[in-house]
Every structure is written in C-alpha cells, then in structure tokens.
Design a protein around this motif. Structure first.
Motif, PDB file in Angstrom:
ATOM      1  N   UNK A  78     -84.176 -28.538 -25.094  1.00 29.25           N
ATOM      2  CA  UNK A  78     -82.808 -28.146 -24.779  1.00 29.25           C
ATOM      3  C   UNK A  78     -82.750 -26.799 -24.099  1.00 29.25           C
ATOM      4  N   UNK A  79     -83.547 -25.839 -24.583  1.00 28.17           N
ATOM      5  CA  UNK A  79     -83.576 -24.518 -23.964  1.00 28.17           C
ATOM      6  C   UNK A  79     -84.128 -24.592 -22.542  1.00 28.17           C
ATOM      7  N   UNK A  80     -85.128 -25.434 -22.350  1.00 31.62           N
ATOM      8  CA  UNK A  80     -85.718 -25.565 -21.018  1.00 31.62           C
ATOM      9  C   UNK A  80     -84.724 -26.173 -20.028  1.00 31.62           C
ATOM     10  N   UNK A  81     -84.068 -27.242 -20.410  1.00 32.44           N
ATOM     11  CA  UNK A  81     -83.105 -27.868 -19.508  1.00 32.44           C
ATOM     12  C   UNK A  81     -81.981 -26.895 -19.169  1.00 32.44           C
ATOM     13  N   UNK A  82     -81.541 -26.128 -20.140  1.00 32.26           N
ATOM     14  CA  UNK A  82     -80.498 -25.127 -19.879  1.00 32.26           C
ATOM     15  C   UNK A  82     -80.977 -24.115 -18.835  1.00 32.26           C
ATOM     16  N   UNK A  83     -82.232 -23.674 -18.954  1.00 28.88           N
ATOM     17  CA  UNK A  83     -82.796 -22.742 -17.976  1.00 28.88           C
ATOM     18  C   UNK A  83     -82.796 -23.365 -16.584  1.00 28.88           C
ATOM     19  N   UNK A  84     -83.252 -24.606 -16.482  1.00 29.09           N
ATOM     20  CA  UNK A  84     -83.324 -25.264 -15.172  1.00 29.09           C
ATOM     21  C   UNK A  84     -81.922 -25.418 -14.572  1.00 29.09           C
ATOM     22  N   UNK A  85     -80.944 -25.756 -15.398  1.00 25.44           N
ATOM     23  CA  UNK A  85     -79.576 -25.901 -14.891  1.00 25.44           C
ATOM     24  C   UNK A  85     -79.035 -24.577 -14.365  1.00 25.44           C
ATOM     25  N   UNK A  86     -79.427 -23.484 -14.977  1.00 24.24           N
ATOM     26  CA  UNK A  86     -79.015 -22.166 -14.479  1.00 24.24           C
ATOM     27  C   UNK A  86     -79.640 -21.883 -13.118  1.00 24.24           C
ATOM     28  N   UNK A  87     -80.884 -22.259 -12.946  1.00 21.12           N
ATOM     29  CA  UNK A  87     -81.590 -21.976 -11.697  1.00 21.12           C
ATOM     30  C   UNK A  87     -81.178 -22.913 -10.577  1.00 21.12           C
ATOM     31  N   UNK A  88     -80.803 -24.142 -10.919  1.00 26.92           N
ATOM     32  CA  UNK A  88     -80.487 -25.148  -9.903  1.00 26.92           C
ATOM     33  C   UNK A  88     -78.989 -25.295  -9.689  1.00 26.92           C
ATOM     34  N   UNK A  89     -78.289 -24.194  -9.632  1.00 27.37           N
ATOM     35  CA  UNK A  89     -76.869 -24.220  -9.300  1.00 27.37           C
ATOM     36  C   UNK A  89     -76.699 -24.547  -7.817  1.00 27.37           C
ATOM     37  N   UNK A  90     -75.689 -25.357  -7.515  1.00 25.51           N
ATOM     38  CA  UNK A  90     -75.439 -25.703  -6.117  1.00 25.51           C
ATOM     39  C   UNK A  90     -75.136 -24.452  -5.291  1.00 25.51           C
ATOM     40  N   UNK A  91     -74.220 -23.608  -5.790  1.00 28.44           N
ATOM     41  CA  UNK A  91     -73.828 -22.413  -5.041  1.00 28.44           C
ATOM     42  C   UNK A  91     -74.837 -21.299  -5.299  1.00 28.44           C
TER      43      UNK A  91
END
Length: 527
Positions: free
Chosen positions: A491-504
């Motif tokens: 869960x922590x890893x996916x959250x990190x990736x979602x922060x890095x892979x923002x569209x904007x």
C-alpha cells in the motif's frame, strides 16, 4: 531484410566506417593513448552519444583502470556544460550514485572536437538482472507474479529505488535534468577490485571460447558483443531467405547480397591470414600485447575494407570493436538473500541527454517511449525535474514488480496506446493534457471524460481480459508484488508511485520530498 543487405554492402565497401565518422564519433583503436595518459585496451559500450572504453592510467605508479567516455562531436559542447556542473566537490550522498567525471579533456578528431570524460568502470545495467530474474520467475511457473522460489526480494528492490532517487536528487540539486532515466542507464558498481587483475586477465574474458583457458570461460559474464549477436541475427535472416529461394527455384542465380557477403567474408579471411598474432605473454599494452589481444578478440572485431578493393596491410587496418562489458560480481543468488541484498551500489549513468534546467526546452529527448512522461508523449517540452520524476516512478514499478506498469521495457507501442494504458492505471487524462492530443486521441480515450475506451485492443486476445493491458494500478500491484512484500508495504509503495505518476507535472513531488516518503521510511539503513 533491406537493412541487413545495406549493412553487408556498406561493410564490403568500407562505408560503415565513413558513416561512423560522419556521425561525429572519434575513431578510437586498441592501444591508443588518450589525453596523454590513458591507454585503451577494451571497448565497454557504445550509444547514440558516446563510446566507452577501458584504459590504464599510465601516469600513476600503481595499476589503475578508468573508463573513458568519448562523446560525439555533435554532443560534446552540450555535454561539457553538464560535466562542468558535476565536479566532485560536495558531500551529497548522491555523489556516489551518479557517473561523475574524475577528469575530462578534449581530443581533436576528423569531424571536430570530442569531449572525453574519465569515469569509474562499472558493471552491467540493472535491467540485465531484472530480465534474468523475470526469466527465472517464468521458469518457476510464475509468469504472472511471484511464486515460491522466486529470486526477487523487496529488500533489494527498495534499496535500488532509494539509491536511484538519491542520485536524481543530486542532479536536481545542481539544476541538471537527466531526461533518459531507464533500467539500461542504472548500472552496478563493481563488486571486486578491478586493479587486482592485470590487463591479460581482464582481456581473457573477451577472447573467443576456443582460445580461453577452460577455467576462465565463466558463465556469469555479461555484456558480450551485442554487435556480434546482431550480425548473427542478420545473417540468420539472410540464410532463411536463401533457403526459401533455393527451394522455389534451384536454377536461380545467387542474389547480389549473397555474392557481396561471400566476397566480404573472403576478404576478411585474407586479411586475418596476413595479420600475424602478437605475443599474448608480452608486457601489457606493448605493441606485441596489443596485437595479440586484437588477434584473440577477432570474433568481436569487424574489419573494414578499402573502397578501392585492395586489402589493408597490418599497419593500416581499420576496424570497429564490439563492446564487451565487465562482469559485475553481483548475481541473483545475492538478490534473493535479504542479508546479502543490502551490499551493492548503483550508479546512474548515460548523461548524454542531460542538460541544465533552463535548456530543457531546446534539447531533443530520447525517442524510446518506455519511460516517457505524458508531456513528452504528447510532444510538449519536458518539464525540468518533473519529467524525470515520472520516468523514475515507472522504473520504480519495474524494479519492484519485474514488469512494466504501462509497457515492458523495449516493447515499443504507439504513443497513443501508451497514454491509453496510463489512463487505465492512473485515471482519466485531464482536459489540460487532452487539449494537446491530436485527432487520434478519439481512438484511445473518450473525448469528454478522458477515460480509456473499452474497445478491445488487437493484442488483448493474447493477454486475456484480466491481464497486462487491462486493470488499474492496484490490480497489477496485487498480481505482481514480490513474495516478501506485505500488504502494508504494498500500500505504501502504490501510494508513492501514484504521487510520482501524476498527470500534471506540477503535482509531482520534488526529489527531496520523495526521499521522506513512508515507503522509504519503513526500511532500516537508508542507503
């Protein structure tokens, strides 16, 4: 097929060397002394921006080897700006994780000046270990995810990710964007002391198998002759066509490419017959020693012909050398052991596309789509630092899950398809970016919502509805995580990736903030 025929014809006519020089590369030969002190004896690699050589420093009393990156004339001026910004003068921990020059100088070539950067000799890129681990996973019956006996550990993957992030933070602190982050450009530092071996011992690993002592023919060698493999594939394709043609018409005369090939091989055989091997036991880097290693490495050397058709004499032989990388000394057995998996160092390399932040809008970017940020996929200028964050996030996923989040490394897809896959993983394409997408956008995403269209892709029948092309990021995380990754850690890893892979781009956190992310705080010993 046309490319293979052109390759053979150019090789026959000597145009291969001319094309190389026209591209702005400085011709480097075994035994050359560059910068008045570095004597070249092995080629380590080549790319679109530079060639990499292993050399001995002749100006130090003890044995010391350095890698030399000789940049093309076209890229040398831009690369000099990067080198000037990366002098070894700080206490930043990322200094040990970026390929920084110990020294640099300029050499004059037929097409202009060439920057030559003196850097640390490194082992294989991490992508080679990733591929080996994935193949092992498939062999164990875990093509869709980890299974008992899987060689990949989250301990190793997390440390690899943090080291790469520390390296990128070092670059961004100096206002340098990398712009080509990928597994192929993140290499292992050597796990052994290269200076403990003499040049003979180092060169033995690239001699043809029949010339090498049996105990030296190690199976763990990496980076052998990509050029030779490519030539073999081309010749295999040509042979297949030849067999097909002969079956259809036995009386048909040989095609011109076959005549060219036969003539080329004949001339090369004649040149080798006239070129006497030197003394392999001679003093390292002497003329006799260089000649012996040239001879013993002949399977990885392409001799180039004179345009007038006459054979080249021993003193005027022109050739290109296939790259042969150094063995890293780090293997899957080490990765699988959590205790030993901590002992490695990664180095971010290949700064050929790097540039100061203020110049990012003026410089071209790589054309490989594997790790591209959305703005780059849409043809917009990459955003200093922020585009790097997106690329690094894609690589984080790959090194943890052993499979790309959007496309597998090296598996090219149309840019529209990649954006569609991103929308499936991350959510709808924002209107601000959708406005920059061309008319083909309607083939991949809904014009109004930006959501990916559910029309079947031509490759989805092979994968299945619940496999690679479909599914959001959580689906793929559950399916592919390492065996030793807990639900909480995932869960922590996916959250990190979602922060890095923002569209904007502006919503992506900077490197210094990412270094404090919960996923990294959950590990003991941060480097």
């Amino acid at each position: 097929m046309a490319e293979a025929k052109t390759y053979l014809n150019n090789r026959l006519k000597g145009e291969h060397a001319d094309a190389y020089a026209a591209g702005g590369f400085h011709p480097v030969y075994l035994g050359d002394v560059l910068g008045g002190r570095y004597q070249v004896f092995r080629k380590l690699g080549k790319g679109s921006q530079c060639t990499v050589w292993l050399a001995r420093d002749k100006k130090v009393p003890t044995r010391r080897y350095q890698a030399l990156k000789v940049y093309s004339a076209r890229s040398s001026e831009d690369m000099q700006k990067v080198v000037n910004s990366l002098e070894r003068r700080s206490s930043h921990p990322g200094e040990g994780h970026v390929e920084l020059p110990f020294d640099s100088f300029t050499i004059q070539g037929p097409r202009g000046n060439h920057l030559c950067a003196v850097v640390e000799p490194l082992g294989c890129p991490i992508v080679q270990l990733e591929e080996a681990a994935y193949e092992k996973r498939v062999e164990n019956g875990g093509g869709q995810g980890a299974v008992p006996g899987d060689p990949w550990s989250v301990v190793f993957a997390k440390r690899a990710c943090r080291q790469a992030l520390v390296a990128l933070d070092y670059l961004h602190q100096r206002c340098i964007a990398h712009r080509d982050i990928a597994g192929r450009n993140i290499c292992f530092a050597l796990q052994y002391d290269l200076s403990a071996s003499d040049e003979n011992e180092i060169m033995t690993s690239v001699w043809p198998e029949e010339k090498r002592p049996e105990e030296e023919a190690r199976s763990d060698q990496v980076g052998l002759s990509a050029t030779t493999e490519a030539k073999s594939e081309q010749l295999s394709d040509l042979d297949s066509e030849s067999e097909s043609s002969s079956e259809s018409d036995d009386d048909e005369p040989p095609p011109q490419w076959r005549l060219d090939l036969d003539e080329c091989e004949k001339r090369i055989a004649e040149q080798w017959a006239a070129y006497e091997p030197g003394d392999a036991a001679a003093k390292p880097l002497s003329d006799a020693w260089n000649k012996a290693n040239f001879w013993n490495s002949r399977e990885d050397i392409e001799l180039l012909q004179r345009k007038d058709g006459n054979p080249l004499g021993p003193d005027e032989i022109r050739y290109t050398v296939a790259p042969a990388g150094l063995s890293t000394g780090f293997n899957l057995g080490t990765v699988a052991d959590p205790e030993r998996a901590e002992n490695f160092r990664l180095v971010m390399t290949d700064l050929g596309f790097s540039c100061p932040f203020e110049e990012c809008g003026k410089r071209p970017i790589p054309t490989v789509v594997d790790y591209m940020a959305p703005e780059s996929l849409l043809g917009l200028p990459d955003v200093p630092a922020k585009s790097d964050i997106f690329s690094l996030g894609l690589w984080f996923w790959e090194v943890v899950m052993l499979r790309g989040l959007v496309v597998d490394a090296g598996f090219q897809q149309p840019r529209g398809r990649v954006l569609q896959y991103l929308a499936r993983r991350l959510g709808p394409v924002p209107a601000s970016l959708r406005a920059h997408w061309g008319p083909d956008a309607d083939q991949f995403v809904d014009a109004g919502s930006g959501r990916p269209l559910d029309t079947p892709d031509e490759d989805e029948e092979e994968y299945g509805d619940d496999d690679f092309p479909r599914g959001d990021i959580w689906f793929h995380a559950r399916k592919r995580r390492p065996l030793d990754m807990s639900d909480e850690d995932m869960g922590a890893f996916v959250h990190l990736i979602q922060r890095m892979l923002q569209w904007e781009p502006e919503r992506r956190p900077p490197t210094e903030e990412l270094l404090q992310d919960e996923w990294f705080r959950r590990m003991s010993g941060l480097t």
